[in-house]
Structure formats: structure tokens, C-alpha cells
Design an enzyme around this catalytic site. Sequence first.
Site, short mmCIF file in Angstrom:
data_model
loop_
_atom_site.label_atom_id
_atom_site.label_comp_id
_atom_site.label_asym_id
_atom_site.label_seq_id
_atom_site.Cartn_x
_atom_site.Cartn_y
_atom_site.Cartn_z
CG ASP A 455 -2.20 -0.81 0.89
OD1 ASP A 455 -2.74 -0.63 -0.22
OD2 ASP A 455 -2.63 -1.62 1.72
CB CYS A 502 4.52 -7.43 6.73
SG CYS A 502 3.39 -6.05 6.86
#
Length: 554
Positions: A455, A502
Site C-alpha cells: 500500500d 511485511c
Amino acid sequence: MLILEGIATSAGISKGITVKIDSHDDTPVIKAIKDTESEHIRVEAAIHRAKTELSELYEKTLSDAGEEVAAIFEIHSTMLEDEDFLAAIFNNIDTESICAEYAVYMTGNQFASMFSGIEDDYMRERAADITDLSKRIIGILTGHRHNPFVGLTEPIIIAAHELLPSQTIQLDKSRVLAFISRKGSMNSHASILARSLGIPAVAGLENGFDQIQSGDYLIVDGMNGLVISEPDNETLDSYEQKLQVLNQETLRLRSLIGTKAMTKDGSLIEICANIGHSDECLQALEMDADGIGLFRSEFLYLESDDFPDEETQFLAYKKVLETLSPKRVVIRTLDLGADKQAPYLQIGEEDNPALGYRAIRICLDRTDIFIPQLRALLRASIYGKLAVMFPMITSLLEVKSIYTLLNTVGKDLKSEGIPYSEDIEYGIMIETPAAVMITDRLAKEVDFFSIGTNDLTQYAMACDRMNSKISYLFDSGSVSILRMIKQTVDAAHQNGIWVGICGESAADPNLLPYYIAMGVDELSVSSPKILMLKENIQSLEKADCIIQCAEYLD
Ligand code: PEP
Ligand code: MG
């Protein structure tokens, strides 16, 4: 033989028979009709068939899972008896002169929104049942059923126009050899899921996709983004050899199990696993993960037809914590929205879903959903080493609001005499540029950061992570993103907290020297990537990485 080129979204090679499944959008086609009477008859026949299916399902579930779970099919059966529902379908057929399937679709939506507006919790929950029932009847009417495995005994290759996470998670993955799709990109959640399950996948096949039919024999080459239909003998032989090489490589990497992810000059990095389902934690352990760095809890929500209740969540979290104990498990709270849509949440159409109502925004707005999750997490905390992580943070206020809720939940549990651990770590995802800019302040409020480069790259580069046309812009290794990561790592360390990555770039061997140079503490990747990453770390020297990356990081 036909060769199609797409995007290699999950490595590996598979061969087998294809089954094409419908796109996730199961809105039936609207057809104008004159003979309304025969549409009535079609509806009645479909409802009759649905009742038979539901009673079979009831019996099967009763013996497999017990009365409580089976009861749902009994409720559905009873709902099918509702005369008002049938009358409303007939009325829609007659007044709109439309086909049976569209009338069922319209009526289902009307009833579902009526139920969702009712104050009573039990009645409100029936909205999802109505939607589910309507889908069953529409499936019978159109002949497009949801279960691609019906009548098949062998594993298959799934071909879909677009694979959405909710669809992927509901498939029996042990029977899937590979995924191929017309749309999709490297960073769509279905691709992430395929990678974490180690199932080869090729997306973005665009026009050529129409040439693939159910029943075709395919080779799916997830290394090179190729789909080969009806391969000739020479091609089959050459892929047989490639498979052997891949298997040998897997065996070679397995020899690293038990060794440390340490650079040649002694810098240790934790390598953890990203998982989407509690079952995947066994694979993570088998691959020697140091812990779970990201448990995407929203997949629990996507695999069911309604909100998983506190107990269901508690059991899933407890299972992962117990299995991994004493290793740390980072469970991320609900990150629904954007490409992860649960129909029962009824978010509705949004112009920019990735910039819209998602993740922590939903949770802080819908505390009726968030509080059961927090309660389940706290209750599970006594079974292992829990870290809770909050997604899509953009401000300090959000973090403070979360703590207020956590305080209330903690007090409630205490007053109910329910134990929970006092040592839970609380962290946040750094995946918006807004969060990066205030990492110095956020670091004072939390125990850790985990950088979500998927993102972060999407928002910082103004580049939809799902859009394969602009995937050249989606570069987690661009100087802009590397600087954001560096700023985050520095802020974390200056404030004495740990920081991990992550997002998918955590497994990128080309970016590893940068992460080592910056001093990232943890990398969390899909389980099949763990040993490859460990091997890469062991081959590098931190001192070299610092020199090599200096010009980009200053
Ligand atoms: C990320 O954004 O990098 C991330 C790990 O979260 P998700 O891919 O689930 O959005
Ligand atoms: Mg994210």
C-alpha cells in the site's frame, strides 16, 4: 498448442485440466420477457431444487459439524417457505417484465436491505442469509454454480476472469494446481494468497484468456508468466525437466532449516511468515519461520458468509498462538475494503475504494465489528506471544482512539473474570505516506512498526496496485519508497522500538541489501520464500550493503 503470455504472480509449475469459473460479479444478466407465467414456473422449480439441496446440506453438516452449524441450512429452508418473498419475486417479474434470475436478484437485494435496517440484531443478521439464498436460486436458474469441484476427483487448474480474495479463500486449495486469470496483478490479494499457499499463478492474460476453455490441458508456468494449452510432447518433456530442477532446488534450500538468518558479518534479521489462514501456520513452522509477522485476519471474514463471531475468531487466533508458541505472532486487525470486499458488510459503491472506507476506518466507525475482534484477540493472548497490529493508520488520533477502545475491552474482560495477557505488543502498519511523515510521533505510542510496502507504494506513487497497465510505476525499490522506509526505520530505532517489513517487497532479493543497510529488524514473507531469503541474507555483508546503498539512502 497455444502459448499465452501474462504476469507471473506466483512461482512454480503445474500441469492439469482446467475449470473455468465465473467472475465474482454474479449479478445476473437482465433479460426482458413477455411470457411471465413461464418465469413464475422457473422460479418455483428453482426454489424446489434449492430446498432439496439445503436438506442434503443440512444432513451432511449435521454429521460433519453438529447441530449448531447445520441449523443455518434449516433456517435457509424455512426462509424459502416465506410467501412474501415468493410474491415479491413474482411481482417483480410481472411489473418489470424481467427474467426470473434478475427478479430473484432484485427481490434478494430489497429484502436484504429491509432486514439490515431492522434494529433487532438477530433480524439484521438475516440480510446475509437472504443474499446467500438468492445466490443459490440464481445459480440454479443460470446453471452457473459456485463449486468448480463438483463431479471431479482430481485437482484442477482454476481459470477465472478475475480472482477476488473472497472467492479464492473459499476454494478448497488442496485441490487447486494453479490459478490463471484474465485480470489481476502482482499485488492483488488473490496473487498474494496464491504465493503464500505456494500455488503457481499467472494473471493478466487479457484477450488470450477467451481461448482457454474448461477441460483444456494446460501447463501453467508461474516462473515466466506463461500458460501453454494442449502442449506438444517436446514442451511436456522440457517442463518435466524444469520441474525436476525446481524440486532439487527446494530440497537444497531445505538444508538451511535450523540455520540463522545472519549476514556474514553477524547481523541477525528475523524472518517471519505472512499467513491468511490459521492452517498456514504449520507450513510457516516447517519452513523455519521465526514467527508470524502478518496474520491477515480479514481472510477469516472473507471465507464466511457473515461476520465471524467472537468465539470463531478466538479459536482461530488461539490455534495460531498455541502452534507458534513461544514465537511471536503478529495478528493484524480487520483490513477489509478496497479489493477485499465481504458482501455482507455492504460497503456499497465507492468512486475510489482504495482511498475509501477500509481497514481501521471501518473498525473505528463500526465498533460493533471491532470490539468482538479485540475481545477475541485479548482472550487468545494467554495462549502464546501475541502482537496486535492496526492497518492503514494515517494519524495519531486513530491510534489514541484504538487505545481508548482497548482500555474499555480490557476493563470489560476483567469485570467478567476473563483472563488476558498484560504483555501484548501493540503496533501499526506504516503503509500511508501520512504515517511515514509522523513516524517520529507514532513511534512514541506503539511497540513496533511493520511497513506495508504494497500500500505504501500504491499511495506514494499514486499507482493503483491492481492495475496491470501501470505496473511499471509500482516500484517498491524506487528512491522515494526507499527513503520512506529509511525514515521509518530511523524513527523506530531512535525511539527504541523494532521495525519490520511485511509487504511483498520484503522478499525481493534486489532490495535486501537496502533493508540490511538500513537495519530493518524483521522481514515477513510468504512461507515458500523464507528459505530463499535466508540464503540471500547469509550471502551478504552488512558493511558492503551500507557502502553499496549509501548514494540512495543519504
Ligand atoms: C501492505 O500493504 O504492504 C500489506 C502488507 O498489506 P496488504 O497487502 O494486505 O494490504
Ligand atoms: Mg496494506
